[in-house]
Design a protein around this motif. Structure first.
Motif, short mmCIF file in Angstrom:
data_model
loop_
_atom_site.label_atom_id
_atom_site.label_comp_id
_atom_site.label_asym_id
_atom_site.label_seq_id
_atom_site.Cartn_x
_atom_site.Cartn_y
_atom_site.Cartn_z
N VAL A 147 0.84 -1.20 0.00
CA VAL A 147 0.00 0.00 0.00
C VAL A 147 0.87 1.25 0.00
O VAL A 147 0.61 2.21 -0.74
N TRP A 148 1.91 1.25 0.81
CA TRP A 148 2.79 2.41 0.87
C TRP A 148 3.53 2.62 -0.45
O TRP A 148 3.70 3.75 -0.92
N VAL A 149 4.00 1.53 -1.05
CA VAL A 149 4.70 1.64 -2.34
C VAL A 149 3.76 2.15 -3.42
O VAL A 149 4.11 3.03 -4.22
N LEU A 150 2.53 1.61 -3.45
CA LEU A 150 1.55 2.06 -4.43
C LEU A 150 1.23 3.54 -4.25
O LEU A 150 1.15 4.29 -5.22
N ALA A 151 1.07 3.97 -3.00
CA ALA A 151 0.80 5.38 -2.74
C ALA A 151 1.96 6.26 -3.20
O ALA A 151 1.75 7.33 -3.80
N ALA A 152 3.18 5.81 -2.95
CA ALA A 152 4.35 6.59 -3.38
C ALA A 152 4.44 6.66 -4.90
O ALA A 152 4.74 7.72 -5.47
N VAL A 153 4.17 5.53 -5.58
CA VAL A 153 4.20 5.52 -7.04
C VAL A 153 3.14 6.46 -7.60
O VAL A 153 3.40 7.23 -8.54
N LEU A 154 1.92 6.42 -7.04
CA LEU A 154 0.87 7.33 -7.50
C LEU A 154 1.23 8.78 -7.26
O LEU A 154 0.97 9.64 -8.11
N LEU A 155 1.82 9.06 -6.14
CA LEU A 155 2.22 10.43 -5.83
C LEU A 155 3.29 10.91 -6.81
O LEU A 155 3.21 12.03 -7.33
N LEU A 156 4.30 10.07 -7.06
CA LEU A 156 5.35 10.45 -8.00
C LEU A 156 4.81 10.58 -9.42
O LEU A 156 5.20 11.48 -10.17
N ALA A 157 3.90 9.68 -9.81
CA ALA A 157 3.30 9.77 -11.15
C ALA A 157 2.49 11.05 -11.28
O ALA A 157 2.53 11.73 -12.33
N GLY A 158 1.76 11.41 -10.25
CA GLY A 158 0.98 12.66 -10.28
C GLY A 158 1.88 13.87 -10.37
O GLY A 158 1.60 14.81 -11.14
N ALA A 159 3.00 13.86 -9.63
CA ALA A 159 3.94 14.98 -9.68
C ALA A 159 4.60 15.07 -11.05
O ALA A 159 4.76 16.17 -11.61
N ALA A 160 4.95 13.91 -11.63
CA ALA A 160 5.57 13.91 -12.96
C ALA A 160 4.58 14.41 -14.01
O ALA A 160 4.95 15.19 -14.92
N LEU A 161 3.33 14.00 -13.93
CA LEU A 161 2.31 14.45 -14.87
C LEU A 161 2.09 15.95 -14.75
O LEU A 161 1.94 16.65 -15.75
N LEU A 162 2.08 16.44 -13.53
CA LEU A 162 1.90 17.87 -13.29
C LEU A 162 3.06 18.67 -13.89
O LEU A 162 2.85 19.69 -14.55
N LEU A 163 4.28 18.22 -13.70
CA LEU A 163 5.45 18.89 -14.28
C LEU A 163 5.42 18.84 -15.81
O LEU A 163 5.77 19.81 -16.48
N ARG A 164 5.02 17.73 -16.36
CA ARG A 164 4.95 17.59 -17.82
C ARG A 164 3.94 18.56 -18.43
O ARG A 164 4.21 19.20 -19.45
N ARG A 165 2.78 18.69 -17.79
CA ARG A 165 1.76 19.61 -18.29
C ARG A 165 2.22 21.06 -18.19
O ARG A 165 1.94 21.87 -19.07
N ARG A 166 2.94 21.39 -17.14
CA ARG A 166 3.45 22.77 -17.01
C ARG A 166 4.47 23.08 -18.10
O ARG A 166 4.53 24.17 -18.63
N ARG A 167 5.31 22.10 -18.44
CA ARG A 167 6.30 22.30 -19.49
C ARG A 167 5.65 22.45 -20.85
O ARG A 167 6.11 23.20 -21.69
N GLN A 168 4.57 21.68 -21.07
CA GLN A 168 3.88 21.77 -22.36
C GLN A 168 3.19 23.12 -22.53
O GLN A 168 3.08 23.61 -23.66
N ARG A 169 2.74 23.74 -21.47
CA ARG A 169 2.07 25.04 -21.56
C ARG A 169 3.07 26.14 -21.91
O ARG A 169 2.71 27.12 -22.51
#
Length: 170
Positions: A147-169
């Protein structure tokens, strides 16, 4: 995008709840006084509780049916290191003095009770050895780590997606 971030944060929040019925709150307070070793026995007529207090064996005798203290009884104790008649200190409470304290062991006791209308013989086991620690070792199972690993992966994926969208803008 906001939905993905909300899902990731929600997944992390759910992993913080308690699991497996364990209580992660403050530990219970320690006993303010020590508990004396005790033993009890009951028959159809009497109920007996024996407690070791310092160098005295205190015996509480009650009627089984009514829980009424048994006064003016003859109470005799027999064990490997204790033999004799207990004296009454208050109604239902009898005390026998021990010359030396009982060593740490399991002591089988035989208590004979005689009153004007009945008599009984009760056997009980007084354990004066130190109790083993009742604190269970805390272990983490693989599902908790997953559960902790899954939560960390989701958090990192969300942060990476957020950074990617900011760069695309930009």
């Amino acid at each position: 995008m906001k939905q993905l971030l909300a899902t990731a944060l929600l997944a992390v929040a759910f992993s913080a709840f308690g699991h497996g019925g364990e209580d992660h709150g403050a530990p219970p307070p320690a006993l303010s006084q020590s508990v004396a070793p005790r033993a009890s026995a009951a028959s159809e007529e009497f109920e007996v509780v024996a407690a070791l207090e310092d160098r005295k064996l205190v015996i509480y005798v009650d009627r089984f049916a009514s829980n009424e203290p048994v006064a003016d009884a003859r109470v005799e104790v027999e064990a490997s290191s204790v033999q004799g008649q207990a004296s009454e200190t208050s109604p239902g409470t009898y005390v026998i003095e021990l010359a030396a304290g009982l060593p740490a062991a399991r002591h089988p006791l035989t208590i004979s009770i005689e009153t004007g209308d009945s008599a009984d013989l009760l056997s009980l086991l007084l354990d004066t050895s130190r109790p083993a620690s009742t604190v269970a070792a805390h272990s983490h199972e693989w599902s908790e780590w997953a559960v902790w690993v899954l939560a960390a992966v989701l958090l990192l994926a969300g942060a990476a997606l957020l950074l990617r969208r900011r760069r695309q803008r930009r």
